[in-house]
Design a protein around this motif. Structure first.
Motif, short mmCIF file in Angstrom:
data_model
loop_
_atom_site.label_atom_id
_atom_site.label_comp_id
_atom_site.label_asym_id
_atom_site.label_seq_id
_atom_site.Cartn_x
_atom_site.Cartn_y
_atom_site.Cartn_z
N VAL A 185 101.45 15.63 -61.02
CA VAL A 185 100.49 16.73 -61.29
C VAL A 185 101.32 17.69 -62.11
CG1 VAL A 185 99.23 18.65 -60.65
CG2 VAL A 185 98.77 16.48 -59.77
N ASN A 186 102.59 18.04 -61.59
CA ASN A 186 103.45 19.18 -62.10
C ASN A 186 104.84 18.27 -62.27
OD1 ASN A 186 101.61 21.27 -62.22
ND2 ASN A 186 102.21 21.85 -59.97
N ILE A 192 109.75 17.26 -57.32
CA ILE A 192 108.29 17.37 -57.42
C ILE A 192 107.60 16.47 -56.73
CG2 ILE A 192 106.36 18.41 -58.87
CD1 ILE A 192 108.36 20.32 -58.93
N GLY A 193 106.53 16.50 -56.01
CA GLY A 193 105.92 15.56 -55.10
C GLY A 193 105.16 14.54 -55.81
N CYS A 194 104.65 14.93 -57.11
CA CYS A 194 103.69 14.04 -57.54
C CYS A 194 103.44 14.57 -59.28
CB CYS A 194 102.38 14.04 -57.18
SG CYS A 194 101.27 15.36 -57.81
N ARG A 197 99.11 14.85 -51.95
CA ARG A 197 99.34 14.04 -52.99
C ARG A 197 100.95 13.46 -53.04
NH1 ARG A 197 95.46 14.45 -57.15
NH2 ARG A 197 94.11 16.05 -56.91
N GLN A 198 101.62 14.23 -52.46
CA GLN A 198 103.15 13.89 -52.63
C GLN A 198 103.36 12.57 -52.40
OE1 GLN A 198 105.49 16.12 -49.72
NE2 GLN A 198 104.47 15.17 -47.92
N CYS A 215 108.34 21.68 -55.36
CA CYS A 215 106.83 22.25 -55.14
C CYS A 215 106.75 22.16 -53.73
CB CYS A 215 105.91 21.00 -55.60
SG CYS A 215 105.90 19.40 -54.88
N PRO A 216 105.53 22.89 -53.17
CA PRO A 216 105.37 23.24 -51.77
C PRO A 216 104.77 21.86 -51.15
CG PRO A 216 103.65 24.09 -53.09
CD PRO A 216 104.64 23.64 -54.01
N SER A 217 104.69 21.00 -51.74
CA SER A 217 104.09 19.64 -51.42
C SER A 217 102.64 19.84 -50.80
CB SER A 217 104.82 18.95 -50.33
OG SER A 217 104.66 19.46 -49.09
N CYS A 218 101.93 18.64 -50.99
CA CYS A 218 100.40 18.69 -50.42
C CYS A 218 100.17 17.00 -50.30
CB CYS A 218 99.52 19.19 -51.35
SG CYS A 218 99.34 18.20 -52.77
S1 SF4 Z 1 103.26 18.63 -57.48
FE1 SF4 Z 1 101.71 17.34 -56.62
S2 SF4 Z 1 102.62 16.99 -54.46
FE2 SF4 Z 1 103.46 19.04 -55.23
S3 SF4 Z 1 102.06 20.60 -54.41
FE3 SF4 Z 1 101.47 20.02 -56.60
S4 SF4 Z 1 99.79 18.49 -56.31
FE4 SF4 Z 1 100.96 18.66 -54.44
#
Ligand code: SF4
Length: 373
Positions: free
Chosen positions: A312-313, A308-310, A280-281, A275-278
């Motif tokens: 969510v996905n 994947i950072g979190c 929430r990571q 994921c591009p990260s945000c």
């Molecule tokens: S998977 Fe989580 S950390 Fe990655 S971009 Fe989506 S919301 Fe942000």
């Protein structure tokens, strides 16, 4: 190429081309789409050229092209061919002697335009040398060097002129009963290339070598090639590809593979889904992916890894990958194996741990593949 009956929107109907051989690599027909690159060392510097060929082959190049501008290069070519782990294409312009010398030196293919090497006698000599030495030929039309009579006829480089040029060169080979050839119609303009390639794909059943010429640097050239070559491949056109970049040939090979991988046309090594990260990571996704890309370069087995950072996905992506890691909280995340949550792992140990898990999975997949053969 196998068609996907469960997900028909993934199907690519590949144009049916004749198959030829470039050394021991089959090109066209149902052979895998070959990835090519070209050396940029002095061909007379045998050690440097061989090192570049080997590095490209290690990165996955199936075929490598080498320029042969003079007699000294023809001599060096013999040694390069001997040391190369992959078939070598000799790039020849105008000098019919170089073509003969390259065939004698063991080149697997000559990139030469028979219409540009002089009178019929010379053409026949080159074709004879190619035939005698099991050497195929690539007709390489380039928008930047179209024949004068075609430029006069069409006014400017256009798809019709490029197709006509290609067919004229092909006809010379066919008139000499030589059929082991492939063709390219390259331009640096994506629209011109794509239209020329569509035209030539309809006009001949020869295997097609795809390329956007002088595409640019690593980023701009990658994008241009991905759009140009990607669209053509999606239409089912193309039997070998070269991504031309003002960059290391290894980068060209990597980009070529990535284009084929994104279309499901070839698989090699670890396909990282990240994921591009945000905000929430649960860990530093970007740094982790950078480190993993380097640490997993040696894996050649086709497999997938999701980083994947979190949540969510993370769990959703992990469902579809061989190994997965999803950030959680409190300095650790979840490791997924074959789509299922397996165990927790602390962020500070996760890179080493994922490398181990990927290596284990690659060995498993290799063993299963061997057992099936
Ligand atoms: S998977 Fe989580 S950390 Fe990655 S971009 Fe989506 S919301 Fe942000």
């Amino acid at each position: 190429m196998s068609l996907n009956h469960v997900r028909p929107w993934r199907n690519i109907y590949r144009r049916k081309s004749r198959q030829i051989m470039v050394g021991d690599v089959a090109v066209g027909g149902d052979a895998p789409i070959a990835v090519q690159t070209m050396t940029n060392t002095l061909t007379t510097d045998v050690a440097a050229t061989v090192a570049q060929v080997q590095a490209a082959a290690e990165a996955g190049a199936d075929i490598v092209r080498v320029s042969v501008p003079d007699e000294a290069s023809s001599k060096a070519l013999k040694e390069i061919v001997r040391e190369s782990p992959v078939p070598i294409v000799a790039d020849i312009h105008f000098h019919y002697r170089r073509g003969i010398e390259a065939a004698e030196a063991g080149a697997a293919c000559l990139r030469i335009n028979p219409g540009n090497i002089g009178d019929e006698k010379r053409v026949k000599e080159v074709i004879k040398a190619a035939r005698d030495h099991n050497c195929s030929i690539r007709v390489g039309v380039n928008a930047g060097s179209l024949e004068k009579h075609l430029l006069e006829k069409y006014g400017e480089p256009c798809p019709e002129a490029m197709v006509e040029s290609g067919l004229e060169h092909i006809r010379i080979l066919q008139d000499n009963d030589f059929h082991e050839f492939k063709i390219s119609v390259k331009a640096s303009d994506v629209f011109l290339s794509a239209a020329a390639y569509q035209g030539i794909a309809e006009a001949t059943d020869a295997p097609i070598h795809l390329g956007i010429t002088e595409a640019g640097g690593l980023v701009s050239g990658t994008i241009k090639s991905a759009i140009g070559l990607g669209n053509l491949l999606w239409m089912g056109i193309g039997d070998t590809i070269r991504v031309s970049l003002s960059a290391d040939p290894v980068e060209e090979v990597k980009v070529g593979y990535e284009i084929l991988k994104s279309l499901g046309l070839r698989h090699r090594g670890v396909n990282i889904i990240s994921c591009p990260s945000c905000a929430r990571q649960g860990f530093d996704v970007i740094k982790t992916v950078e480190a993993l890309e380097q640490r997993l370069e040696h894996i050649k087995t086709p497999m997938s890894l999701s980083i994947i950072g979190c949540v969510v996905n993370g769990p959703g992506e992990a469902l579809m990958t061989d190994v997965g890691f999803t950030g959680g909280g409190a300095g650790s995340g979840m490791v997924y194996l074959a789509g299922k949550a397996s165990h927790k792992m602390s962020n500070d140990q996760m890179i080493d741990h994922i490398v181990e898990e990927v290596e284990k999975k690659a060995a498993e997949l290799d063993a299963a593949q061997e057992a099936a053969e």
